[in-house]
Design a protein around this motif. Structure first.
Motif, mmCIF file in Angstrom:
data_model
loop_
_atom_site.group_PDB
_atom_site.id
_atom_site.type_symbol
_atom_site.label_atom_id
_atom_site.label_comp_id
_atom_site.label_asym_id
_atom_site.label_seq_id
_atom_site.Cartn_x
_atom_site.Cartn_y
_atom_site.Cartn_z
ATOM 1 N N ALA A 50 25.981 -37.394 -127.420
ATOM 2 C CA ALA A 50 26.249 -38.177 -126.101
ATOM 3 C C ALA A 50 26.879 -37.347 -124.859
ATOM 4 N N ARG A 51 27.674 -36.647 -125.011
ATOM 5 C CA ARG A 51 28.177 -35.766 -124.161
ATOM 6 C C ARG A 51 27.269 -34.759 -123.467
ATOM 7 N N MET A 52 26.257 -34.213 -124.641
ATOM 8 C CA MET A 52 25.387 -33.078 -123.877
ATOM 9 C C MET A 52 24.341 -34.030 -123.056
ATOM 10 N N GLN A 53 23.634 -35.046 -123.670
ATOM 11 C CA GLN A 53 22.657 -35.756 -122.976
ATOM 12 C C GLN A 53 23.287 -36.323 -121.532
ATOM 13 N N ALA A 54 24.570 -36.559 -121.455
ATOM 14 C CA ALA A 54 25.107 -37.068 -120.269
ATOM 15 C C ALA A 54 25.140 -36.105 -118.968
ATOM 16 N N LEU A 55 25.078 -34.959 -119.351
ATOM 17 C CA LEU A 55 25.132 -33.764 -118.481
ATOM 18 C C LEU A 55 24.145 -33.992 -117.647
ATOM 19 N N PRO A 56 24.260 -33.993 -116.124
ATOM 20 C CA PRO A 56 23.493 -34.343 -115.151
ATOM 21 C C PRO A 56 22.445 -32.977 -114.990
ATOM 22 N N PRO A 57 21.187 -33.091 -114.474
ATOM 23 C CA PRO A 57 20.397 -32.023 -114.337
ATOM 24 C C PRO A 57 21.248 -30.862 -113.436
ATOM 25 N N VAL A 58 21.081 -29.512 -113.653
ATOM 26 C CA VAL A 58 21.635 -28.512 -112.911
ATOM 27 C C VAL A 58 20.983 -28.282 -111.457
ATOM 28 N N ARG A 59 21.865 -28.121 -110.726
ATOM 29 C CA ARG A 59 21.423 -27.723 -109.283
ATOM 30 C C ARG A 59 20.813 -26.526 -109.208
ATOM 31 N N VAL A 60 19.563 -26.385 -108.949
ATOM 32 C CA VAL A 60 18.620 -24.986 -108.888
ATOM 33 C C VAL A 60 18.795 -24.591 -107.337
ATOM 34 N N GLY A 61 19.208 -23.374 -107.271
ATOM 35 C CA GLY A 61 19.196 -22.717 -105.993
ATOM 36 C C GLY A 61 18.038 -22.169 -105.598
ATOM 37 N N SER A 62 17.695 -21.791 -104.541
ATOM 38 C CA SER A 62 16.662 -20.627 -103.906
ATOM 39 C C SER A 62 16.672 -19.438 -104.717
ATOM 40 N N HIS A 63 15.459 -18.907 -104.928
ATOM 41 C CA HIS A 63 15.242 -17.264 -105.527
ATOM 42 C C HIS A 63 15.801 -16.536 -104.443
ATOM 43 N N VAL A 64 16.260 -15.465 -105.171
ATOM 44 C CA VAL A 64 16.941 -14.073 -104.342
ATOM 45 C C VAL A 64 16.169 -13.049 -104.840
ATOM 46 N N ASP A 65 15.587 -12.359 -104.011
ATOM 47 C CA ASP A 65 14.839 -11.263 -104.264
ATOM 48 C C ASP A 65 15.299 -9.904 -103.834
ATOM 49 N N GLU A 66 16.439 -9.839 -103.575
ATOM 50 C CA GLU A 66 17.088 -8.720 -102.962
ATOM 51 C C GLU A 66 17.469 -7.574 -104.191
ATOM 52 N N PRO A 67 17.355 -6.390 -103.914
ATOM 53 C CA PRO A 67 17.198 -5.283 -105.087
ATOM 54 C C PRO A 67 18.480 -5.465 -106.109
ATOM 55 N N ARG A 68 19.591 -6.029 -105.348
ATOM 56 C CA ARG A 68 20.917 -6.093 -106.185
ATOM 57 C C ARG A 68 20.645 -6.748 -107.375
ATOM 58 N N ILE A 69 19.723 -7.990 -107.376
ATOM 59 C CA ILE A 69 19.656 -8.756 -108.235
ATOM 60 C C ILE A 69 18.869 -8.330 -109.463
ATOM 61 N N HIS A 70 17.847 -7.311 -109.052
ATOM 62 C CA HIS A 70 17.234 -6.628 -110.165
ATOM 63 C C HIS A 70 18.102 -5.668 -110.689
ATOM 64 N N GLU A 71 19.194 -4.962 -110.073
ATOM 65 C CA GLU A 71 20.080 -4.128 -110.793
ATOM 66 C C GLU A 71 20.922 -4.899 -111.616
ATOM 67 N N HIS A 72 21.418 -5.963 -111.294
ATOM 68 C CA HIS A 72 22.162 -6.972 -112.186
ATOM 69 C C HIS A 72 21.393 -7.403 -113.333
ATOM 70 N N ILE A 73 20.236 -7.576 -113.194
ATOM 71 C CA ILE A 73 19.398 -7.970 -114.469
ATOM 72 C C ILE A 73 19.438 -6.759 -115.372
ATOM 73 N N ALA A 74 19.107 -5.460 -115.094
ATOM 74 C CA ALA A 74 19.167 -4.410 -115.694
ATOM 75 C C ALA A 74 20.243 -4.004 -116.306
ATOM 76 N N ARG A 75 21.653 -4.253 -115.410
ATOM 77 C CA ARG A 75 22.785 -4.097 -116.325
ATOM 78 C C ARG A 75 23.152 -5.302 -117.370
ATOM 79 N N MET A 76 22.796 -6.627 -117.107
ATOM 80 C CA MET A 76 22.845 -7.412 -118.024
ATOM 81 C C MET A 76 22.029 -7.276 -119.378
ATOM 82 N N LEU A 77 20.764 -6.908 -119.289
ATOM 83 C CA LEU A 77 19.923 -6.441 -120.453
ATOM 84 C C LEU A 77 20.471 -5.331 -121.278
ATOM 85 N N GLY A 78 21.147 -4.310 -120.471
ATOM 86 C CA GLY A 78 21.532 -3.354 -121.231
ATOM 87 C C GLY A 78 22.899 -3.717 -121.771
ATOM 88 N N SER A 79 23.509 -4.488 -121.206
ATOM 89 C CA SER A 79 24.844 -4.683 -122.078
ATOM 90 C C SER A 79 24.617 -5.732 -123.160
#
Length: 160
Positions: free
Chosen positions: A127-156
Motif C-alpha cells: 500500500a505504501r508503494m502504491q500510494a506514491l504519487p507519480p514522479v514529476r518529470v523534467g524537461s530533457h537536458v541535452d548538454e554534453p555534460r549529461i552524456h559525460e555523466h552517463i558515461a561515468r555512471m555506466l563505467g562505475s
C-alpha cells in the motif's frame, strides 16, 4: 513463493518493458510511449528506493547486500532518462534492464528478500508503494555534460 510485492513490481517491469519496446520499435522513436516509459520507470525506481530499500534497511539494521548494485543501476537508469531519447540510449537502457530486473525478480532476488523481511506487513508495504504519487518529470537536458555523466555512471557499474 512469490508474494504480492513481487507480483506487483514484476507486472510493472513487464508494462515498462512493453513501453520501451514500443518506444524503440520503429525508425522514429514513439514519443508518447517513451514519455510513459520515462515517467513509469522513475515512479518504479521511487517505489523501490523510498519504500523497499528503506524498509529492508530498517528491518535489518543495514542495507541488503544487493542494494548497492541496485541503487547504482537505478542512478544510471535515471541518468539515461535525462537527455532526449535516441535509439542508442534506448538500447543501453534495454541492456541495463535485462541485467537488472532478474536481480530483483528471481526466487531469491531482492523482492523475495523484501517480502521475507516484511512478513505480516506485506499488505502495508504494498500500500505504501502504491500510494506514491507519480514522479514529476523534467524537461530533457541535452548538454554534453549529461552524456559525460552517463558515461561515468555506466563505467562505475562495472566496479560494483
Amino acid at each position: 513463493m512469490v508474494g504480492s510485492i513481487h507480483q506487483f513490481l514484476s507486472e510493472d517491469h513487464a508494462r515498462l518493458d512493453d513501453l520501451l519496446s514500443r518506444a524503440s520499435g520503429s525508425k522514429a522513436i514513439d514519443v508518447p510511449a517513451y514519455d510513459a516509459f520515462r515517467a513509469g520507470l522513475l515512479r518504479h525506481i521511487a517505489m523501490e528506493e523510498k519504500v523497499l530499500f528503506a524498509d529492508a534497511r530498517m528491518r535489518r539494521g543495514e542495507p541488503l547486500p544487493l542494494a548497492k548494485r541496485l541503487h547504482a543501476d537505478h542512478a544510471t537508469l535515471a541518468s539515461l532518462l535525462v537527455p532526449s531519447p535516441t535509439h542508442a540510449l534506448l538500447r543501453t537502457m534495454r541492456a541495463l534492464l535485462d541485467e537488472h530486473n532478474p536481480l530483483e525478480e528471481g526466487d531469491h532476488g531482492f523482492y523475495a528478500t523484501c517480502e521475507e523481511l516484511a512478513g505480516g506487513d506485506l499488505a502495508v508495504l504494498l500500500a505504501r508503494m502504491q500510494a506514491l504519487p507519480p514522479v514529476r518529470v523534467g524537461s530533457h537536458v541535452d548538454e554534453p555534460r549529461i552524456h559525460e555523466h552517463i558515461a561515468r555512471m555506466l563505467g562505475s557499474r562495472t566496479k560494483i
